[in-house]
Design a protein around this motif. Structure first.
Motif, PDB file in Angstrom:
ATOM      1  N   ASP A 125       0.835  -1.213   0.000  1.00 27.71           N
ATOM      2  CA  ASP A 125       0.000   0.000   0.000  1.00 27.71           C
ATOM      3  C   ASP A 125       0.867   1.259   0.000  1.00 27.71           C
ATOM      4  O   ASP A 125       0.667   2.171  -0.810  1.00 27.71           O
ATOM      5  N   VAL A 126       1.807   1.304   0.934  1.00 27.97           N
ATOM      6  CA  VAL A 126       2.592   2.537   1.056  1.00 27.97           C
ATOM      7  C   VAL A 126       3.535   2.717  -0.131  1.00 27.97           C
ATOM      8  O   VAL A 126       3.860   3.845  -0.515  1.00 27.97           O
ATOM      9  N   GLU A 127       3.965   1.615  -0.733  1.00 26.43           N
ATOM     10  CA  GLU A 127       4.836   1.740  -1.909  1.00 26.43           C
ATOM     11  C   GLU A 127       4.111   2.377  -3.092  1.00 26.43           C
ATOM     12  O   GLU A 127       4.742   2.965  -3.966  1.00 26.43           O
ATOM     13  N   LYS A 128       2.782   2.264  -3.120  1.00 23.48           N
ATOM     14  CA  LYS A 128       2.021   2.905  -4.193  1.00 23.48           C
ATOM     15  C   LYS A 128       1.939   4.418  -4.001  1.00 23.48           C
ATOM     16  O   LYS A 128       1.731   5.164  -4.951  1.00 23.48           O
ATOM     17  N   ILE A 129       2.075   4.859  -2.772  1.00 26.24           N
ATOM     18  CA  ILE A 129       1.875   6.281  -2.470  1.00 26.24           C
ATOM     19  C   ILE A 129       3.187   7.061  -2.478  1.00 26.24           C
ATOM     20  O   ILE A 129       3.290   8.118  -3.102  1.00 26.24           O
ATOM     21  N   TYR A 130       4.173   6.538  -1.782  1.00 30.77           N
ATOM     22  CA  TYR A 130       5.421   7.293  -1.636  1.00 30.77           C
ATOM     23  C   TYR A 130       6.372   6.946  -2.773  1.00 30.77           C
ATOM     24  O   TYR A 130       6.616   5.778  -3.051  1.00 30.77           O
ATOM     25  N   GLN A 131       6.873   7.976  -3.418  1.00 29.03           N
ATOM     26  CA  GLN A 131       7.753   7.763  -4.556  1.00 29.03           C
ATOM     27  C   GLN A 131       9.108   8.412  -4.302  1.00 29.03           C
ATOM     28  O   GLN A 131       9.214   9.375  -3.544  1.00 29.03           O
ATOM     29  N   ARG A 132      10.115   7.887  -4.950  1.00 23.49           N
ATOM     30  CA  ARG A 132      11.474   8.392  -4.771  1.00 23.49           C
ATOM     31  C   ARG A 132      11.894   9.248  -5.962  1.00 23.49           C
ATOM     32  O   ARG A 132      11.343   9.116  -7.052  1.00 23.49           O
TER      33      ARG A 132
END
Length: 513
Positions: A125-132
């Motif tokens: 879930d969080v990998e879909k939201i936070y981007q690098r």
């Protein structure tokens, strides 16, 4: 799939969601934890902002009674710890919608159906939201999702003024160091730090943790007001560079008559302002300045005699400092034996920043971005003193000139409203005073929700809001160890073993003075 925590029993776009918890133990959930509610079209990415045990009459009657243990259902026989009568609820604030099919992100403008499942947010879930990005690095992990490190975009962070607020002992110094290391590692600018307590040079004198020069021996130069620090470049101020505003800010408590007298003497002085006040003759000035006012000023100027770093004949450190900044290097100004003297800090910070402001505004094209960390910021930006300092103007204007102000403070309510409104990013550790909570979060959407979160977060946890992070987030700050810094921020380390050996050999000398 992450563990189910409950189901939605009420919802409002403006008021948020309420989930009836089915956890065996409500203590498994905490304020600030991310939760996902599974709607039919969207995943609702939410933040827990309150956990409630429903008030029921029968609970009051059973409390203290021996019947309590036989009547209250057991967790293994009922859904939820205490069944249909005794249950807990969680108030959830939707922060982001994730389309279940396309994974497209959008702002929360709708609600999920009744009985939608609420569950702990997962790593996916969080990998879909936070981007690098090329300029991002983590400060810690999302509260409740320990394996996911939250990346901050340090380029965006340093485009405009930002604030770091929190009570004493909550971790401001560690957070400052991590932010500085992030700025230097991503090469988005240089930093200038007024190091009152010797925390940012090679090693911290208070807890022996590594400072900025430990990690960036070639990028960071240490200056010192203290002549006993032989490892640093002596910082010397030419008396001719002192202005009336520097004196007013340093003393903080001068009345209107004293301020007027300083400007009166400054208009006709033939030497530096400090010497001119010290030597002002009562007979000569008696008709222009009241004798009692002049006497009081002369006594106060006596306090500045102990400033051994203000003298003629030495090499003005400002020119050396400017030369380093032009080469994109950073500066730690160590206060040494003056570290407990707040008057020295206010005086030096104002002199130096005022000269930097003049240089950056006049010859902006020559200088790279510089982030100036200002601790005890309210001392410079309180409404009664802000007009005499350069910091008010700096907060409002200097993003145009690449000179960025980072305010570090434990009392944000004492900072001028207009200055605070210029902060594009805020990193907020625990605050308790209602006025500080309201001021730190002024202008933030859902301020009341975030006030309850910030008031309850523990030490070493920070709530971050602003354009350097995808959505407002509660972050558990990473442990400040060389291993964590190298692995998570320096991408395996940009320092050679030879650099480390050189720095280690200097440690004893640094602490021996």
């Amino acid at each position: 799939m992450s563990e189910k925590i409950g189901e939605v029993i009420s919802a409002s776009v403006l008021g948020g969601l309420v989930a009836k918890l089915s956890l065996d133990n409500p203590e498994d959930l905490r304020i600030g934890y991310p939760v996902v509610v599974e709607g039919r079209t969207y995943y609702f990415y939410c933040m827990v902002h309150d956990i409630v045990n429903q008030s029921v009459d029968i609970a009051e009657r059973l409390a203290g009674s021996r019947m309590r243990d036989s009547i209250v259902p057991l967790s293994e026989t009922h859904e939820g710890f205490s069944g249909r009568i005794f249950y807990s609820k969680a108030n959830l604030r939707p922060i982001q919608l994730i389309h279940r099919g396309t994974h497209k992100l959008s702002e929360p403008q709708t609600i999920p159906p009744y009985f939608s499942v609420a569950r702990h947010a997962s790593l996916r879930d969080v990998e879909k939201i936070y981007q690098r990005s090329d300029f991002s690095a983590p400060l810690g992990s999302i509260r409740g999702v320990e394996r996911f490190m939250v990346h901050i975009d340090f380029s965006k962070l340093t485009e405009k003024p930002f604030g770091i607020f929190g009570r004493t002992g909550m971790g401001k110094s560690v957070l400052n160091k991590l932010v500085c290391i992030g700025i230097l590692s991503r090469e988005v600018g240089s930093v200038l730090i007024f190091d009152m307590h010797g925390e940012y040079g090679v090693y911290s004198r208070t807890d022996k943790t590594e400072g900025l020069k430990y990690y960036f021996p070639e990028k960071v130069k240490v200056f010192s007001l203290d002549p006993k620090n032989k490892e640093a470049v002596p910082f010397i101020i030419d008396p001719d560079e002192i202005r009336p505003e520097d004196i007013i800010v340093a003393f903080q408590d001068l009345n209107r008559n004293m301020v007027d007298a300083i400007y009166e003497i400054n208009r006709s002085r033939k030497e530096d302002i400090v010497s001119a006040i010290r030597r002002a003759d009562l007979e000569e000035w008696g008709h222009r300045v009241h004798p009692s006012v002049l006497s009081a000023l002369k006594r106060r100027m006596g306090r500045m005699r102990r400033f051994s770093f203000v003298r003629r004949g030495g090499k003005d450190a400002f020119k050396q400092l400017i030369s380093l900044i032009r080469e994109r290097r950073s500066v730690v100004l160590d206060f040494g034996e003056y570290g407990t003297d707040q008057m020295v800090y206010l005086f030096v910070a104002n002199v130096l920043t005022r000269r930097l402001f003049d240089m950056y505004t006049e010859r902006n094209e020559e200088f790279p971005r510089l982030v100036l960390f200002l601790e005890e910021a309210h001392k410079f930006l309180a409404p009664n003193i802000a007009s005499y300092t350069i910091f008010n103007k700096l907060a409002r204007e200097t993003r145009k000139f690449n000179l960025i102000l980072a305010l570090v403070d434990q009392r944000p309510a004492k900072i001028d409203d207009e200055v605070r409104s210029q902060l594009a990013n805020r990193l907020i550790l625990s605050l308790k005073e209602p006025s500080d909570l309201a001021s730190a979060l002024a202008g933030v959407p859902d301020r009341s929700v975030w006030e309850s979160i910030v008031a309850t977060i523990p030490a070493r946890t920070v709530a971050m809001v602003g354009d350097a992070i995808r959505i407002p987030t509660v972050i558990d700050i990473m442990n400040y160890t060389p291993e964590n810094v190298r692995e998570n921020i320096l991408d395996g380390g940009n320092m050679t073993s030879e650099d480390m050996d050189t720095i280690a050999q200097k440690v004893d000398k640094v602490f021996s003075f």
